[in-house]
Each structure stands twice: as structure tokens, then as C-alpha cells.
Design a protein around this motif. Structure first.
Motif, PDB file in Angstrom:
ATOM      1  N   UNK A 167      67.251  76.043 -75.306  1.00  0.00           N
ATOM      2  CA  UNK A 167      67.287  76.028 -73.849  1.00  0.00           C
ATOM      3  C   UNK A 167      68.198  77.139 -73.312  1.00  0.00           C
ATOM      4  N   UNK A 168      69.270  77.428 -74.035  1.00  0.00           N
ATOM      5  CA  UNK A 168      70.135  78.543 -73.646  1.00  0.00           C
ATOM      6  C   UNK A 168      69.356  79.860 -73.694  1.00  0.00           C
ATOM      7  N   UNK A 169      68.603  80.050 -74.766  1.00  0.00           N
ATOM      8  CA  UNK A 169      67.841  81.286 -74.930  1.00  0.00           C
ATOM      9  C   UNK A 169      66.733  81.405 -73.887  1.00  0.00           C
ATOM     10  N   UNK A 170      65.989  80.330 -73.695  1.00  0.00           N
ATOM     11  CA  UNK A 170      64.897  80.344 -72.712  1.00  0.00           C
ATOM     12  C   UNK A 170      65.453  80.579 -71.303  1.00  0.00           C
ATOM     13  N   UNK A 171      66.607  79.970 -71.018  1.00  0.00           N
ATOM     14  CA  UNK A 171      67.194  80.072 -69.694  1.00  0.00           C
ATOM     15  C   UNK A 171      68.074  81.291 -69.482  1.00  0.00           C
ATOM     16  N   UNK A 172      68.276  82.085 -70.548  1.00  0.00           N
ATOM     17  CA  UNK A 172      69.117  83.269 -70.421  1.00  0.00           C
ATOM     18  C   UNK A 172      70.544  82.922 -70.017  1.00  0.00           C
ATOM     19  N   UNK A 173      71.156  81.984 -70.745  1.00  0.00           N
ATOM     20  CA  UNK A 173      72.497  81.505 -70.379  1.00  0.00           C
ATOM     21  C   UNK A 173      73.242  81.092 -71.640  1.00  0.00           C
ATOM     22  N   UNK A 174      74.539  80.824 -71.505  1.00  0.00           N
ATOM     23  CA  UNK A 174      75.346  80.328 -72.614  1.00  0.00           C
ATOM     24  C   UNK A 174      76.224  79.196 -72.110  1.00  0.00           C
ATOM     25  N   UNK A 175      76.044  78.013 -72.671  1.00  0.00           N
ATOM     26  CA  UNK A 175      76.797  76.845 -72.241  1.00  0.00           C
ATOM     27  C   UNK A 175      77.902  76.451 -73.217  1.00  0.00           C
ATOM     28  N   UNK A 176      77.610  76.566 -74.499  1.00  0.00           N
ATOM     29  CA  UNK A 176      78.526  76.064 -75.530  1.00  0.00           C
ATOM     30  C   UNK A 176      78.893  77.189 -76.480  1.00  0.00           C
ATOM     31  N   UNK A 177      80.200  77.381 -76.690  1.00  0.00           N
ATOM     32  CA  UNK A 177      80.663  78.382 -77.662  1.00  0.00           C
ATOM     33  C   UNK A 177      81.772  77.780 -78.519  1.00  0.00           C
ATOM     34  N   UNK A 178      82.114  78.493 -79.597  1.00  0.00           N
ATOM     35  CA  UNK A 178      83.090  77.996 -80.553  1.00  0.00           C
ATOM     36  C   UNK A 178      84.493  77.893 -80.007  1.00  0.00           C
ATOM     37  N   UNK A 179      84.791  78.627 -78.948  1.00  0.00           N
ATOM     38  CA  UNK A 179      86.147  78.605 -78.383  1.00  0.00           C
ATOM     39  C   UNK A 179      86.406  77.328 -77.582  1.00  0.00           C
ATOM     40  N   UNK A 180      85.440  76.939 -76.746  1.00  0.00           N
ATOM     41  CA  UNK A 180      85.636  75.779 -75.878  1.00  0.00           C
ATOM     42  C   UNK A 180      85.037  74.490 -76.439  1.00  0.00           C
ATOM     43  N   UNK A 181      84.119  74.622 -77.390  1.00  0.00           N
ATOM     44  CA  UNK A 181      83.441  73.436 -77.931  1.00  0.00           C
ATOM     45  C   UNK A 181      83.457  73.429 -79.467  1.00  0.00           C
ATOM     46  N   UNK A 182      84.623  73.640 -80.082  1.00  0.00           N
ATOM     47  CA  UNK A 182      84.644  73.711 -81.559  1.00  0.00           C
ATOM     48  C   UNK A 182      84.253  72.398 -82.240  1.00  0.00           C
ATOM     49  N   UNK A 183      84.707  71.274 -81.703  1.00  0.00           N
ATOM     50  CA  UNK A 183      84.431  69.975 -82.335  1.00  0.00           C
ATOM     51  C   UNK A 183      82.960  69.590 -82.206  1.00  0.00           C
ATOM     52  N   UNK A 184      82.370  69.885 -81.046  1.00  0.00           N
ATOM     53  CA  UNK A 184      80.962  69.569 -80.823  1.00  0.00           C
ATOM     54  C   UNK A 184      80.068  70.392 -81.748  1.00  0.00           C
ATOM     55  N   UNK A 185      80.409  71.659 -81.927  1.00  0.00           N
ATOM     56  CA  UNK A 185      79.618  72.521 -82.810  1.00  0.00           C
ATOM     57  C   UNK A 185      79.795  72.129 -84.273  1.00  0.00           C
ATOM     58  N   UNK A 186      81.006  71.684 -84.638  1.00  0.00           N
ATOM     59  CA  UNK A 186      81.233  71.222 -86.015  1.00  0.00           C
ATOM     60  C   UNK A 186      80.434  69.950 -86.280  1.00  0.00           C
ATOM     61  N   UNK A 187      80.409  69.037 -85.280  1.00  0.00           N
ATOM     62  CA  UNK A 187      79.593  67.830 -85.423  1.00  0.00           C
ATOM     63  C   UNK A 187      78.127  68.195 -85.599  1.00  0.00           C
ATOM     64  N   UNK A 188      77.632  69.128 -84.784  1.00  0.00           N
ATOM     65  CA  UNK A 188      76.223  69.528 -84.859  1.00  0.00           C
ATOM     66  C   UNK A 188      75.878  70.051 -86.244  1.00  0.00           C
ATOM     67  N   UNK A 189      76.807  70.801 -86.837  1.00  0.00           N
ATOM     68  CA  UNK A 189      76.600  71.330 -88.186  1.00  0.00           C
ATOM     69  C   UNK A 189      76.561  70.193 -89.203  1.00  0.00           C
ATOM     70  N   UNK A 190      77.517  69.263 -89.102  1.00  0.00           N
ATOM     71  CA  UNK A 190      77.551  68.106 -90.017  1.00  0.00           C
ATOM     72  C   UNK A 190      76.284  67.266 -89.896  1.00  0.00           C
ATOM     73  N   UNK A 191      75.835  67.084 -88.659  1.00  0.00           N
ATOM     74  CA  UNK A 191      74.659  66.242 -88.388  1.00  0.00           C
ATOM     75  C   UNK A 191      73.403  66.836 -89.016  1.00  0.00           C
ATOM     76  N   UNK A 192      73.186  68.121 -88.818  1.00  0.00           N
ATOM     77  CA  UNK A 192      71.946  68.743 -89.308  1.00  0.00           C
ATOM     78  C   UNK A 192      71.963  68.997 -90.813  1.00  0.00           C
ATOM     79  N   UNK A 193      73.114  68.834 -91.458  1.00  0.00           N
ATOM     80  CA  UNK A 193      73.178  68.986 -92.918  1.00  0.00           C
ATOM     81  C   UNK A 193      72.763  67.707 -93.646  1.00  0.00           C
TER      82      UNK A 193
END
Length: 223
Positions: A167-193
Motif C-alpha cells: 500500500x505504501x508503494x501503490x500510494x507513493x508514501x512511507x508510513x513505517x520505518x526502522x527508526x520510529x517503528x523498530x519493534x513493529x518491524x521486528x515483530x513483522x519479521x518474526x511473524x512471517x518467518x
């Protein structure tokens, strides 16, 4: 639990994917029926005449619509591998945050993807503010369940690793990055593994094409 189980869904629907994850976690055998979200079948309209949307779980000829309702039904019907917490307060809060992620985080992200100009900027800020609550909620945990295994709330949040970046790519935007959302991105990685989750991740190109189409439809309807 006796009775045939059928899931009417679409492989590009994140709501259907979360139901399939739940069925697989519970070890439930089911028949999957693919439906076209742009050309709805008589079977879907028969079993979900109110919202006319996938997913619909049909158990013993009784239809259950709405993915979060279906997750709760699956958890209460098949006892293995509890999805919801046993504590009543924790269970209530799991329902609260699941509703929050669908009604606020997901819808605001989609809105930001198709809006344009000043409206888009406002939608992006609103989505970031809502997603920040999820970042705070997951801090210090491996999974939203609070345990070493995924649960109801992880399945509800599964749209984030599934299609947030699309949705970020389709919408040409950036909502979540490693600086402000490190825990959420780490969870996403754990979840998809998790193998069971990874096995039922829709092809990225199919998801991209789907969101590109519905974003285009929203923009054309606006004009």
C-alpha cells in the motif's frame, strides 16, 4: 467438532488469509472456495447477503461472516492451540486492539494510499499516529499474544507484513520505518518467518495488482 468446513474467500484478501492461518493453526480440515471480489458469486451472496463480502466460513451448513468474528468462532469451536487469551481482561483488550487495527490503522493506511494532495498528507499523519499505538503495544514482546507463540491479535495484525509495504508503494508514501517503528518491524519479521504463516502468503505481484486496481477505482469514483 463434527461438520464439514468450507471457506469462501479470495487469495488476495488479507481478511481471508487471517482466517486460513487460524484454521491451519487449529489443524482444521476445510474446503476452500475461491470467489472473485469484483464479480461476486451466487454462493457468496447466498451465505453473506448482508455485507456481500469474503470471507465466509460455512460450518455444518451454517455461515459465519466477518473475519474477526470468524477467528473468535474458530477459537471457541476447536479447542487445540488457543488463539485468544484465557484471562477475560486480556481477551477483551485483544478484541479492542483487533478492532482498532482494522477500523483505524488499516482503513487509514488504505485511505492515505488513494487520497491525493492535502487530503493525502492528513491521511498519512493520521495513519502514522494510529500505527504508533501498535509500536508501543508490541514493545518488549516477540508477539502480540505476549507469549512465544502467535495468537488472535497477531493474526489480526497480519495485514502489516502482508501488504503495508504494498500500500505504501501503490500510494507513493512511507508510513513505517526502522527508526520510529523498530519493534513493529521486528515483530513483522518474526511473524512471517513462522513456516505456517509463510506457506500462506499470497504472491506479492498479485497483491500489488489488486491494490493498484482498487486504489485506481477509488480515485476514479472520487472524480
Amino acid at each position: 467438532m463434527a461438520g464439514a468446513v468450507k471457506l469462501i474467500g479470495s487469495y488476495t484478501s488479507l481478511f481471508c488469509t487471517r482466517v486460513e492461518w487460524a484454521l491451519k493453526l487449529k489443524g482444521v480440515q476445510y474446503e476452500y472456495v475461491e470467489d472473485d471480489v469484483f464479480n461476486k458469486s451466487p454462493l457468496l451472496l447466498k451465505h453473506n447477503p448482508v455485507h456481500k463480502k469474503v470471507p465466509v466460513l460455512v460450518h455444518d451448513d451454517k455461515p459465519i461472516p466477518e473475519s474477526l468474528v470468524i477467528l473468535q468462532y474458530i477459537d471457541e469451536t476447536w479447542n487445540d492451540n488457543n488463539l485468544l487469551p484465557q484471562d477475560s481482561y486480556e481477551r477483551a483488550m485483544a478484541h479492542f486492539w483487533a478492532k482498532f487495527t482494522d477500523e483505524k490503522c488499516l482503513m487509514e493506511t488504505f485511505t492515505a494510499a488513494w487520497k491525493e494532495g492535502e487530503e493525502k498528507e492528513k491521511a498519512i499523519e493520521s495513519a502514522k499516529e494510529s500505527l504508533a499505538f501498535l509500536e508501543k503495544l508490541i514493545q518488549g514482546k516477540k508477539f502480540f499474544s505476549g507469549e512465544d507463540k502467535i495468537g488472535y491479535l497477531d493474526l489480526a495484525m497480519g495485514w502489516i507484513p502482508l501488504c503495508l509495504d504494498i500500500m505504501e508503494e501503490v500510494g507513493g508514501m512511507k508510513l513505517v520505518d526502522g527508526e520510529k517503528f523498530p519493534s513493529l518491524l521486528e515483530w513483522a519479521q518474526n511473524f512471517t518467518e513462522i513456516p505456517l504463516i509463510k506457506e500462506r502468503l499470497p504472491p506479492r505481484d498479485a497483491l500489488f495488482n489488486y491494490f493498484h486496481k482498487i486504489v485506481g477505482l477509488k480515485r476514479s469514483n472520487k472524480h
